[in-house]
Design an enzyme around this catalytic site. Structure first.
Site, short mmCIF file in Angstrom:
data_model
loop_
_atom_site.label_atom_id
_atom_site.label_comp_id
_atom_site.label_asym_id
_atom_site.label_seq_id
_atom_site.Cartn_x
_atom_site.Cartn_y
_atom_site.Cartn_z
CG ASN A 399 -0.15 -0.07 2.53
OD1 ASN A 399 1.08 -0.05 2.53
ND2 ASN A 399 -0.86 -0.15 3.64
CG HIS A 401 3.62 0.18 4.81
ND1 HIS A 401 2.80 -0.73 5.45
CD2 HIS A 401 4.76 -0.50 4.54
CE1 HIS A 401 3.43 -1.88 5.56
NE2 HIS A 401 4.62 -1.77 5.01
C1 F6R Z 1 10.37 -3.12 7.56
C2 F6R Z 1 9.26 -2.20 7.35
C3 F6R Z 1 8.25 -2.35 6.27
C4 F6R Z 1 8.67 -3.24 5.11
C5 F6R Z 1 7.52 -3.34 4.10
C6 F6R Z 1 7.86 -4.29 2.96
O1 F6R Z 1 11.18 -2.70 8.63
O2 F6R Z 1 9.15 -1.28 8.08
O3 F6R Z 1 7.89 -1.09 5.80
O4 F6R Z 1 9.80 -2.72 4.51
O5 F6R Z 1 6.38 -3.77 4.73
O6 F6R Z 1 7.96 -5.58 3.45
P1 F6R Z 1 8.50 -6.80 2.57
O7 F6R Z 1 9.92 -6.45 2.23
O8 F6R Z 1 8.41 -7.99 3.45
O9 F6R Z 1 7.63 -6.86 1.36
#
Ligand code: F6R
Length: 505
Positions: A399, A401
């Protein structure tokens, strides 16, 4: 509408009108439209009387890649000049008028500053004529017991653009006369700061700004003549005013520059392995260039390959982590450190246990501290005490974030406690045996403000599931609805992504 070719080509757009032919209010609508679709730091909407479309067309100039209307040559400054400066992502909360206005002090902005700076808690009086604006200033000085009054004489600036030395000298004479009267009307405890506008020496032989150095004078009944040295930025001058009122200092220039918008660098990787190697290369370059650097690190699936690569290079003797300090983005609230899914455990498992980092240099928010305010304040303090972040690694949520900064939240926060959204709980349950009931509901996360203050940002993304988020972050509107979109305003942000993640661009 075109580039501001005289001063800031590529950095500012001018919307120029002949206001005998087009009402300024109508022109402003166009200005707002231009502002809403462009990412330059400034859009300046202006016009004057006594000129017509042909004068504007006759003054069109091309400077290399840029094209614009040479405003002084068009004559638009000469008669009944109207203008509005529209900044980009300017946050009034960090500017002096709002800081002082909110504290209850009467705030008056007069002249150009009244159009340029938001002043929701005070009075703004836009005016151009030098004598009128200074006369009104004098009246307010006499009327008000205690107030912050900021007056901006702009006719000198316009004379500088026109390279009209005689008119410039005349405006200075008028300003001098009124500044004398204002000084005489000051009370015992008042302070007067006089600063020249941003250069524009009319004798310099070109119409551009000459803003490197401008004179600054501070006067009070108690001051004795002395050299006050050099204020590096306008916000340093603002800080002087804030100091006088014992109030919070305004945001500084370096922080502002971070929001001034340079394009994000995009590095294309073939696949996940390639993305991981490229990202690890950037991180290792940072460690080699600055062995005592501060790395901001992320958890999640995406950076695992990059961490594995760093460990491999460390084992080969190519990397030394002994001087490195790390600050992680976030941590679940309420999970013990040793829980296999705490970010503390994640980081040790994937990186820290395999390299020679000093455990005392490893920092994550303390998820075991139930007092959210205390945990967040302590983490902010840690980040400040290590001198800020040299390189911040970020993954991207589906999304948009970054960290746990979920859509719709304010851009200006530092570390804070968040409720995870259903989408994030859903995305993360894969780490909790697929059982979403086991996923913690809250986390402590660095805020966007902290992330934007990092000197460099490195975003990693792979896979089709991230394609929509990558598109929104790179080329969508800058909006809290997609937190990562703010990175378009970071001056040094690199995205390393694989073909799938880049497939919608
Ligand atoms: C990690 C964090 C999150 C992830 C995001 C993507 O410390 O804060 O913002 O970077 O959710 O996650 P993945 O890489 O598992 O798709």
């Amino acid at each position: 509408m075109a580039d501001n070719v005289e001063c800031d080509p590529g950095q500012a757009f001018n919307v120029t009108a002949a206001i005998d032919d087009l009402d300024f209010e109508e022109e402003l609508k166009i200005g707002h439209l231009v502002r809403s679709v462009s990412v330059v730091p400034r859009v300046i909407t202006f016009g004057g009387r006594g000129v017509h479309l042909q004068n504007l067309l006759d003054a069109i100039e091309e400077h290399g890649d840029y094209i614009g209307v040479n405003a002084p040559a068009s004559g638009v400054y000469n008669n009944d000049y109207h203008f509005i400066h529209m900044g980009y992502g300017v946050d009034p909360e960090v500017q002096i008028p709002t800081i002082l206005g909110k504290s209850g002090l009467p705030v008056f902005l007069l002249g150009k500053v009244a159009d340029v700076v938001t002043n929701n808690y005070g009075t703004s009086i836009p005016m151009v004529d030098t004598a009128s604006v200074l006369q009104r200033t004098l009246e307010i000085v006499k009327e008000q017991e205690t107030a912050f009054i900021c007056t901006n004489v702009q006719e000198t600036d316009l004379c500088g653009h026109r390279e009209n030395v005689a008119a410039y000298a005349d405006r200075l004479r008028v300003a001098d006369e009124w500044i004398g009267k204002i000084r005489d009307a000051l009370g015992e405890d008042d302070i007067l700061i006089v600063q020249a506008d941003h250069g524009n020496d009319p004798t310099i032989g070109h119409p551009h700004h000459t803003r490197e150095m401008v004179p600054l004078m501070i006067h009070s009944a108690h001051s004795t003549p002395k050299n006050i040295g050099i204020r590096k930025t306008l916000s340093d001058v603002g800080a002087t005013a804030a100091d006088y009122f014992h109030s919070k200092a305004p945001e500084n220039a370096a922080e502002v520059k971070q929001r001034s918008g340079e394009p994000m660098k995009i590095i294309r990787a073939k696949d996940y392995k390639d993305m991981s190697r490229k990202a690890a290369n950037i991180i290792s370059a940072q460690i080699i260039l600055k062995p005592d650097c501060v790395l901001g690190l992320a958890t999640g699936g995406t950076p695992v390959g990059a961490y594995a690569q760093l460990v491999e290079w460390y084992n080969k003797g190519d990397l030394d982590f002994s001087g490195v300090t790390t600050v992680n983005l976030d941590e679940y609230r309420g999970l013990p450190k040793e829980h296999p899914e705490s970010y503390w455990s994640f980081m040790h498992r994937n990186l820290f246990d395999h390299v020679n980092i000093d455990p005392a240099h490893i920092n994550l928010p303390d998820g075991t501290n139930p007092d959210a305010d205390d945990a967040c304040a302590q983490y902010n303090q840690i980040i400040h005490s290590v001198g800020g972040i040299d390189l911040q690694l970020l993954g991207l949520g589906p999304n948009g974030h970054i960290g746990f900064n979920e859509p719709g939240k304010a851009f200006e926060l530092e570390t804070h406690c968040v409720d995870l959204t259903e989408a994030t709980i859903e995305a993360n349950k894969r780490f909790f045996d697929g059982n979403e009931d086991l996923v913690p509901r809250q986390a402590y996360t660095m805020g966007i403000k902290t992330i934007m203050q990092a000197r460099k940002v490195l975003v990693v993304a792979n896979g089709l599931a991230k394609a929509k988020a990558v598109k929104a972050v790179v080329s969508g509107p800058v909006t809290p609805e997609c937190p990562g979109s703010i990175l378009q305003l970071h001056p040094d942000c690199t995205l390393v992504a694989d073909e799938e993640a880049l497939s919608l661009l």
